[in-house]
Scaffold this active site. Structure first.
Site, PDB file in Angstrom:
ATOM      1  N   ASP A  16      20.218  -5.756   3.843  1.00 38.63           N
ATOM      2  CA  ASP A  16      20.302  -4.891   5.025  1.00 38.63           C
ATOM      3  C   ASP A  16      21.108  -5.566   6.127  1.00 38.63           C
ATOM      4  O   ASP A  16      21.162  -6.796   6.215  1.00 38.63           O
ATOM      5  CB  ASP A  16      18.878  -4.565   5.516  1.00 38.63           C
ATOM      6  CG  ASP A  16      18.855  -3.339   6.418  1.00 38.63           C
ATOM      7  OD1 ASP A  16      19.834  -2.570   6.423  1.00 38.63           O
ATOM      8  OD2 ASP A  16      17.842  -3.163   7.133  1.00 38.63           O
ATOM      9  N   ASN A  64      19.924   7.198   1.430  1.00 36.64           N
ATOM     10  CA  ASN A  64      21.216   6.866   2.045  1.00 36.64           C
ATOM     11  C   ASN A  64      22.238   8.016   1.969  1.00 36.64           C
ATOM     12  O   ASN A  64      23.256   7.996   2.678  1.00 36.64           O
ATOM     13  CB  ASN A  64      21.826   5.595   1.434  1.00 36.64           C
ATOM     14  CG  ASN A  64      21.120   4.313   1.860  1.00 36.64           C
ATOM     15  OD1 ASN A  64      21.042   3.343   1.102  1.00 36.64           O
ATOM     16  ND2 ASN A  64      20.602   4.274   3.091  1.00 36.64           N
TER      17      ASN A  64
HETATM   18  C1  IPE Z   1      17.500   0.049   2.631  1.00 39.67           C
HETATM   19  O1  IPE Z   1      18.210  -0.105   3.800  1.00 39.67           O
HETATM   20  C2  IPE Z   1      18.404   0.535   1.544  1.00 39.67           C
HETATM   21  C3  IPE Z   1      19.400  -0.433   1.064  1.00 39.67           C
HETATM   22  C4  IPE Z   1      19.481  -1.676   1.429  1.00 39.67           C
HETATM   23  C5  IPE Z   1      20.319   0.080   0.085  1.00 39.67           C
HETATM   24  P1  IPE Z   1      18.294   1.037   4.895  1.00 39.67           P
HETATM   25  O2  IPE Z   1      19.100   0.497   6.009  1.00 39.67           O
HETATM   26  O3  IPE Z   1      18.775   2.298   4.274  1.00 39.67           O
HETATM   27  O4  IPE Z   1      16.765   1.228   5.291  1.00 39.67           O
HETATM   28  P2  IPE Z   1      16.112   1.790   6.611  1.00 39.67           P
HETATM   29  O5  IPE Z   1      16.757   3.117   6.890  1.00 39.67           O
HETATM   30  O6  IPE Z   1      16.380   0.795   7.689  1.00 39.67           O
HETATM   31  O7  IPE Z   1      14.658   1.883   6.289  1.00 39.67           O
HETATM   32  C1  IPE Z   2      22.745  -2.230   4.160  1.00 40.20           C
HETATM   33  O1  IPE Z   2      23.313  -2.234   5.420  1.00 40.20           O
HETATM   34  C2  IPE Z   2      23.577  -1.491   3.144  1.00 40.20           C
HETATM   35  C3  IPE Z   2      23.070  -0.146   2.811  1.00 40.20           C
HETATM   36  C4  IPE Z   2      21.946   0.373   3.208  1.00 40.20           C
HETATM   37  C5  IPE Z   2      23.925   0.678   1.969  1.00 40.20           C
HETATM   38  P1  IPE Z   2      23.155  -1.032   6.431  1.00 40.20           P
HETATM   39  O2  IPE Z   2      24.303  -0.090   6.247  1.00 40.20           O
HETATM   40  O3  IPE Z   2      21.818  -0.401   6.325  1.00 40.20           O
HETATM   41  O4  IPE Z   2      23.310  -1.786   7.820  1.00 40.20           O
HETATM   42  P2  IPE Z   2      22.483  -1.534   9.145  1.00 40.20           P
HETATM   43  O5  IPE Z   2      21.039  -1.566   8.799  1.00 40.20           O
HETATM   44  O6  IPE Z   2      22.914  -0.183   9.652  1.00 40.20           O
HETATM   45  O7  IPE Z   2      22.902  -2.648  10.037  1.00 40.20           O
HETATM   46 MG    MG Z   3      20.041  -0.691   7.236  1.00 42.15          MG
END
Ligand code: IPE
Ligand code: IPE
Ligand code: MG
Length: 238
Positions: A16, A64
């Site tokens: 994340d 996502n």
């Molecule tokens: C979890 O991260 C999913 C992945 C790392 C693919 P998100 O960024 O989507 O999760 P939330 O929305 O903060 O819970």
């Molecule tokens: C994790 O990074 C990757 C995916 C969830 C695909 P994020 O895209 O969730 O990054 P933040 O949480 O917005 O910083």
């Molecule tokens: Mg995230």
């Protein structure tokens, strides 16, 4: 005698913070994802060198899809590139790759690339690398339950005789041991629908480090923390 560090057999990672990493640098979110993808490749090698046998990473959740279309497309393109270019590297490093999640919602060519890569690495005996794409633990469990229910309705199984192992065997992770250590990067302390069944007794490790900054040193820190945990599985300290 020096106490030797235990290496967790299976490490799962909620990668994340790609977006926040990019924003902090005034870059588009997709640049964070691109850097994140490079880090995955490096960490896979590092995990292998450390003796980790299974590495499972959360790349794209069932939730996502609710992101802007342009970001979803950029993420899918990164995954597509990865699937199409990593075979040579896997062959060289003896890596076995599997994708967990519902693949049927992915574009045909991506599904094909995944099938090819899974088939061509199936007999590799090195680190086993699972990538979660269109993965949600509740979705995974529902697919497993529907398949068990169909067997029961057809008279092939007796519902009262179903075991935990029967459900485990229908999950996308069938045959893969449960994670010993679950890492989540970038400060959030939640599971976000990842491996709910499989992490029943996993040790959880949260770090503020954003995924694009993650490194072998960060992985070693997580393994060190794991070594200070005492896994009791509901029993007593011995
Ligand atoms: C979890 O991260 C999913 C992945 C790392 C693919 P998100 O960024 O989507 O999760 P939330 O929305 O903060 O819970
Ligand atoms: C994790 O990074 C990757 C995916 C969830 C695909 P994020 O895209 O969730 O990054 P933040 O949480 O917005 O910083
Ligand atoms: Mg995230």
């Amino acid at each position: 005698m020096e106490d030797k560090r235990k290496v967790p057999a299976h490490v799962a990672i909620i990668m994340d913070g790609n977006g926040r990493w990019a924003k902090k640098r005034g870059l588009p979110r997709t640049m964070g994802h691109a850097q994140g993808a490079r880090v995955v490749e490096q960490i896979l090698e590092d995990a292998d060198h450390m003796g980790i046998r299974y590495l499972t990473v959360y790349a794209f959740s069932t939730e996502n899809w609710s992101r802007p279309g342009s970001e979803v497309t950029a993420l899918m393109n990164l995954l597509r590139t990865y699937m199409k270019t990593s075979l040579a590297k896997c062959a060289r490093n003896n890596v076995r790759i599997r994708v967990i999640g519902d693949k049927t919602r992915l574009d045909e060519d991506l599904q094909q690339a995944i099938a090819d890569l899974e088939r061509d690495t199936a007999s590799n005996t090195g680190i086993q690398f699972q990538i979660a794409i269109n993965y949600g633990a509740r979705d995974e469990m529902m697919r497993a339950i529907r398949s068990l229910a169909a067997d029961a309705a057809a008279g092939r199984t007796d519902p009262s005789a179903l075991t935990e192992e029967d459900l485990s065997a229908r999950l996308d992770t069938a045959g893969i041991p449960d994670p010993d250590l679950l890492i989540r990067t970038c400060g959030e302390q939640r599971i976000s629908n990842f491996l709910l069944w499989q992490i029943a007794y996993s040790e959880l490790y949260f770090t503020d480090c954003a995924w694009p900054d993650f490194s072998k040193a960060e992985l070693e820190k997580a393994v060190d923390a794991y070594n200070h945990r005492e896994r009791r599985y509901g029993g007593l300290v011995n």
